[in-house]
Design an enzyme around this catalytic site. Structure first.
Site, PDB file in Angstrom:
ATOM      1  N   LYS C  79       0.692  -1.314   0.089  1.00  0.00           N
ATOM      2  CA  LYS C  79       0.217  -0.025   0.104  1.00  0.00           C
ATOM      3  C   LYS C  79       0.863   1.314  -0.142  1.00  0.00           C
ATOM      4  O   LYS C  79       1.985   1.341   0.706  1.00  0.00           O
ATOM      5  CB  LYS C  79      -1.026   0.083   1.269  1.00  0.00           C
ATOM      6  N   SER C 154      -9.975   1.718   2.703  1.00  0.00           N
ATOM      7  CA  SER C 154      -9.032   2.421   1.921  1.00  0.00           C
ATOM      8  C   SER C 154      -8.128   1.835   1.302  1.00  0.00           C
ATOM      9  O   SER C 154      -7.547   2.115   0.022  1.00  0.00           O
ATOM     10  CB  SER C 154      -8.333   3.473   2.598  1.00  0.00           C
ATOM     11  N   SER C 178     -10.330  -0.535   6.791  1.00  0.00           N
ATOM     12  CA  SER C 178      -9.521  -0.441   5.532  1.00  0.00           C
ATOM     13  C   SER C 178      -8.971  -1.482   4.855  1.00  0.00           C
ATOM     14  O   SER C 178      -8.446  -1.605   3.759  1.00  0.00           O
ATOM     15  CB  SER C 178      -8.632   0.708   5.607  1.00  0.00           C
TER      16      SER C 178
END
Lengths: 478, 89, 487
Positions: C79, C154, C178
């Site tokens: 990420k 997210s 997330s």
């Protein structure tokens, strides 16, 4: 109308730890810009703080020294504000639970003790430095100082004169130095203070509105800032005005302060608990070990020297300011051979002079307390003169012989034997008849000359008082 | 309760348009209403957690970082420093 | 079968047995990225060249007879809020468009030590604020199972990449769901570890007291293996737990026998769709059929958790994101008159709408006069929620809930309605508030063909219970749990 000043002080002292408060960068002053920093103290995204245990230890040390309660469970908080010298845009500090609170310190003002309350001591990080240059349109940021550990010591508004404030500041500084937790170098900014001043009508119990002054960079500056601010406030009140609570900036060069911001636009720092750090929990053992390690502090020592030994405040302070001098003073007294006054005079006089000449500390001189005690006792008893004493002291530096041995080997012992002295006096009188008649003719200073001649004839070893006595009696007899 | 979005924006150093102000205000109002449904709680407790004490770091220095690495992301650098508009306080 | 279709666990075996090389596996993944990335849009940065160099290095070491850790040579993706030395780390924000960290996050150091091969950095909601991956400054990641739908957020890129076969495993971060929500939307397994078990050092902070890094994978073993590689105490993170971690194992079909699974009733109201409800209860029944005991439990503070979450996370975010001011790194507005102007323009232009909204909310709840009523109250409520969970766990081993209230929604569907977007997080945020570990596991598809996820929650540091239960479920289902999406 008479007014009384009400003064409170906030002292920031940089701690002399090896590393910074929240990262392992070296805590060093005076290096090239941005060479004492890392991603953590420059607030790079993703970095996290880790608290230096020495910072906690030093702060607790100061807390114990100032008789504070130690909050063994406490936390750190973020103080949020934007400024280029604060890379994270928040300062990690302590808000509602400081490490130490509710303490006091006794200071001496004109020989009298006064107790000043200490509200709290908390730990926090220092900010970086902004550099300005007239030839350059912007400001430059040096992050080296970011994360240097600070303690903030907040006093109660207990001081009533600039002199008390100065005494407080000097006492705090000497304690920090005594505990060896801060360099306290004003010129390097390692100790700084903010001053809160208000005035109230004499005899009143109600404090006036206070103003805070920033940018006070020296203790003498603090005195000037307080005097200026009190005068300003009295003038406002006398003219029928009211004091607005505000923060002002002190300009020491101009000797005046200017308003920085009013209470209305006081910043909203949005304090909240620092989520990157967990609760600080100190064991009883940790705190007690620190408490036990604290030596008698200079302010307490001074008070004791005044009380127990009858020293002058200025002498007592000079002794107490240097832990080594104070230790030697007390060790010599412990030998119970000589008076406090003579020890004090020797340490602050000849020994201090020698330290200066050699540019060294007392420890470098390696003076044995027992030897010094013997030396002073010989002087006090009249076995040797003060002048010989100095010679003996010099020789003590060159060998590890005892002062008694040195006196003996060099034949320094003062001649007090009346028969021997009489011989010397007779010889001097015979050789200086002119002076004898001068004296008889009323020129009394001729006596001094004659005593001097006797000293010379005795190679400095004759007891001057006895020789003077003999001279007088012989002159009268003749 | 009315939210002073302008003041908050000033505190947070964010500039918002009139249109955004109205929109944010409404959205924050909704969120605040949601939040205000929280039950009342004794707020005397302080926010410390002595059950999870923090391990402190030893006071041992690590090797210094290169200045270039510290400054390589800065938008403007001069004389080994990051540059900001002139500030005098 | 193409190499990219393998799980990390099976690839690891093949690599160990020299049935294939890391270069081949990496090339297979890079080819897959080249083929599907236009549709999926999971990556912000692909580091193909460096990945092949690294794969070669691992192959050489293996050829030289070196004993390598299990994940050595396995292609992974990260990420884009996890700092990677010398590789851009953008947080999918204009603010950090060109930010190149001078240091590695601790999890990167650990993965590097493990010998994994990073193929790139993954798209996300800007600064991890969002539930759809739509707030990214760069692109909108699509759900690989249907590109008209969001991947969730997210960590949308992290879930989509694994679901699309663009990485074997990935790392994401989870502040309020997330990891778990996008795992659920994309039909993969996502673990949100116990707070403090994985170092946050190098994770660009959103809400420090809630953020936690965790892995995505297409089977339970992959997730357990990756978690095992990244967990553990880190002296650089003061909130990291100093404890020993066990050797993790994956459960089998019979391993839930006698285990008590709590079904918290509050999690099945709250706008959970009938289909999701149904799917999750079917999974519960499967556990029951295989010896587990189901027990209805109650967590009465649940309805307040979302509020507490928004207060705490926004407050911390407003402070954490204050450092982005155009001075030290990141975006700087091109024209400004003075310092305040520089700050305000930089921050207004550099941050997107959602980020600004949360900064303002956070500023509000911390501002003078509101702190006690909002932030402090939320923190105290957090203690109460933690207490409730620990009481509940005295009578059950695990909790089972839906992960999201529904399957993925269409791109753009909820963009203008933050509150309804926030409501997606309702099942997941309590876990962050309580600091617990939880895993999202696919439990079948809804009528629209999109995956449904169930959430298993365990007491602190009991990740093993999650791997046992998820492994058991995996063993009991006939179809592969997380097939690579056909694109």
């Amino acid at each position: 109308m008479n007014y009384e000043m009400v003064i409170g002080l906030e002292v920031h002292a940089e701690l002399s730890t090896e590393t910074k408060i929240y990262c392992s960068c070296k805590n060093e002053f005076g290096f090239e810009v941005n060479t004492r920093c890392c991603p953590i103290c420059t607030g790079m995204p993703g970095t996290l703080p880790t608290l230096n245990e020495k910072v906690v230890e030093y702060a607790v040390k100061m807390g114990c020294a100032l008789h504070c309660d130690i909050n063994q469970v406490c936390k750190q908080d973020r103080k949020n504000y934007f400024y280029p010298d604060l890379p994270k845009a928040y300062q990690i500090s302590q808000f509602d639970i400081p490490l130490c609170e509710h303490g006091y310190v006794d200071v001496l003002v004109d020989g009298k003790e006064k107790r000043i309350g200490v509200t709290r001591i908390h730990i926090e990080e220092d900010a970086g430095k902004l550099l300005h240059n007239d030839s350059f349109a912007g400001s430059l940021v040096d992050f080296n100082r970011c994360g240097v550990p600070l303690i903030e010591i907040v006093s109660e508004p207990d001081m009533r004169s600039p002199q008390e404030a100065k005494a407080y500041l000097e006492t705090i500084r000497s304690i920090l130095q005594y505990l060896d937790i801060s360099d306290c170098k004003m010129q390097e900014g390692s100790i700084r203070c903010d001053v809160n001043v208000s005035v109230m009508k004499a005899g009143s119990n109600e404090f006036g509105t206070r103003c805070e002054m920033k940018n006070v960079n020296s203790f003498s500056g603090a005195v000037r800032a307080i005097e200026y601010e009190a005068k300003r406030q009295i003038e406002v009140l006398e003219a029928g005005g009211v004091i607005e609570q505000e923060t002002r900036k002190w300009d020491d060069a101009k000797g005046e302060s200017i308003p920085l911001r009013s209470k209305e636009d006081a910043q909203d720092y949005r304090y909240f608990p620092e989520p990157d750090l967990q609760t600080i929990v100190l064991t009883d053992e940790f705190v007690e070990n620190i408490r036990a390690s604290i030596p008698e502090l200079p302010n307490v020592k001074v008070a004791r020297y005044l009380r127990d030994y009858g020293l002058q405040q200025i002498d007592a302070e000079q002794l107490a300011d240097d832990p080594q001098k104070a230790a030697l003073f007390e060790e010599v007294l412990a030998e119970k051979k000589c008076t406090p006054k003579s020890v004090c005079n020797w340490i602050l006089g000849d020994i201090a002079k020698l330290m200066n000449e050699k540019n060294c500390t007392l420890a470098d001189l390696s003076i044995k307390a027992s030897s010094l005690a013997s030396l002073l006792s010989m002087i006090e008893s009249g076995a040797i003169s003060n002048a010989i004493g100095k010679k003996v002291f010099d020789l003590m530096q060159e060998s590890d012989k005892s002062p008694e041995e040195i006196v003996k080997e060099n034949g320094f012992a003062q001649i007090s034997d009346e028969g021997a002295l009489l011989e010397i006096v007779k010889t001097v009188l015979t050789a200086n008849e002119k002076s004898v008649s001068d004296y008889r003719g009323g020129k009394t200073n001729a006596l001094g000359f004659l005593v001097g001649q006797c000293m010379k004839a005795s190679k400095g070893k004759g007891n001057p008082a006895k020789m003077k006595e003999l001279l007088l009696s012989m002159i009268k007899e003749a | 309760m009315k939210v002073d979005v302008k003041r908050l924006a000033k505190l947070a150093r964010i500039r918002i348009s009139e249109e955004q102000e109205v929109r944010y205000e409404q959205q924050m109002q909704d969120i605040i209403e949601m939040v205000e449904k929280l039950p009342p709680l004794e707020s005397r407790d302080s926010l410390v957690d002595p059950d999870h004490p923090m391990t402190l770091r030893k006071d041992v220095p690590s090797a210094p970082y290169k200045r270039d690495d510290i400054l390589k992301n800065a938008p403007q650098v001069q004389a080994g420093c990051v540059v900001v508009p002139k500030v005098i306080e | 079968m193409e190499l990219y279709n393998q799980t990390a666990a099976s690839l690891a075996k093949m690599l160990q047995n020299k049935e294939c090389s890391s270069v081949e596996a990496t090339q297979s993944v890079l080819d897959r990225i080249a083929a599907v990335e236009d549709t999926v849009g999971a990556f912000v940065t692909v580091t193909g060249e460096e990945a092949l160099r690294r794969a070669k290095e691992i192959d050489d070491r293996r050829a030289a007879g070196e004993e390598l850790p299990p994940l050595a040579g396995v292609p992974v993706a990260i990420k884009d809020n996890i700092c990677t030395k010398d590789v851009k780390t953008t947080c999918s924000s204009k603010m950090l468009e060109n930010f190149v960290p001078p240091y590695n996050a601790t999890v990167m150091e650990r993965l590097n030590r493990e010998g994994t091969v990073m193929v790139g950095k993954l798209n996300m909601d800007e600064f991890a604020m969002g539930s759809s991956c739509e707030t990214s400054y760069f692109k909108k990641t699509k759900n690989p199972h249907n590109p008209e739908y969001v991947p969730g957020g997210s960590s949308g890129g992290s879930a989509a990449a694994v679901a699309a076969g663009e990485a074997f495993v990935s790392l994401g971060s989870d502040t309020g769901g997330s990891i778990r929500l996008p795992a659920s939307y994309c039909g993969v397994i996502g673990l949100k570890p116990t707070y403090g078990s994985v170092s946050r050092y190098g994770l660009v902070a959103f809400a420090s007291s809630l953020d936690q890094i965790g892995p995505f994978g297409r089977c339970v073993a992959d997730v357990a293996m990756t978690y095992s590689a990244i967990c553990g105490h880190d002296p650089y993170d003061a909130t990291s737990a100093n404890r020993a971690y066990p050797q993790f194992t994956v459960g089998g079909a019979g391993d839930m026998k006698g285990k008590v699974i709590g079904i918290p009733k509050e999690y099945f109201g709250l706008g959970v769709s009938a289909e999701v409800h149904d799917r999750v209860m079917k999974a519960a029944e499967l556990f029951e059929k295989n010896g587990a005991v189901l027990k209805e439990v109650s967590l009465p503070s649940t309805p307040y958790a979302l509020s507490a979450y928004y207060i705490i996370s926004s407050a911390e975010a407003s402070s954490n994101l204050a450092r982005f001011d155009g001075v030290k790194y990141g975006y700087r507005t091109p024209e400004f008159e003075n310092l305040t102007d520089l700050y305000e323009k930089t921050r207004s232009e550099g941050f997107g709408d959602e980020v600004k909204r949360r900064i303002l909310l956070g500023t509000f709840v911390l501002s003078s006069g509101y702190y006690d009523a909002y932030y402090k109250r939320a923190k105290l409520l957090q203690k109460q929620i933690q207490q409730e969970f620990s009481e509940t766990f005295s009578s059950c081993d695990l909790l089972l809930t839906p992960t999201g209230t529904d399957t993925a929604f269409r791109l753009g569907e909820k963009e203008s309605d933050p509150l309804s977007m926030y409501a997606n997080d309702i099942c997941t945020v309590t876990v962050n508030i309580a600091g617990l570990p939880a895993i999202s596991v696919p439990c079948g598809n809804a009528a629209n063909g999109l995956p449904v996820g169930m959430q298993l929650i365990a007491p602190k540091f009991e990740e093993q219970r999650l791997f046992t239960a998820a492994g058991c479920y995996e063993a009991l289902t006939e179809q592969p749990l997380c097939p690579v999406a056909s694109l």
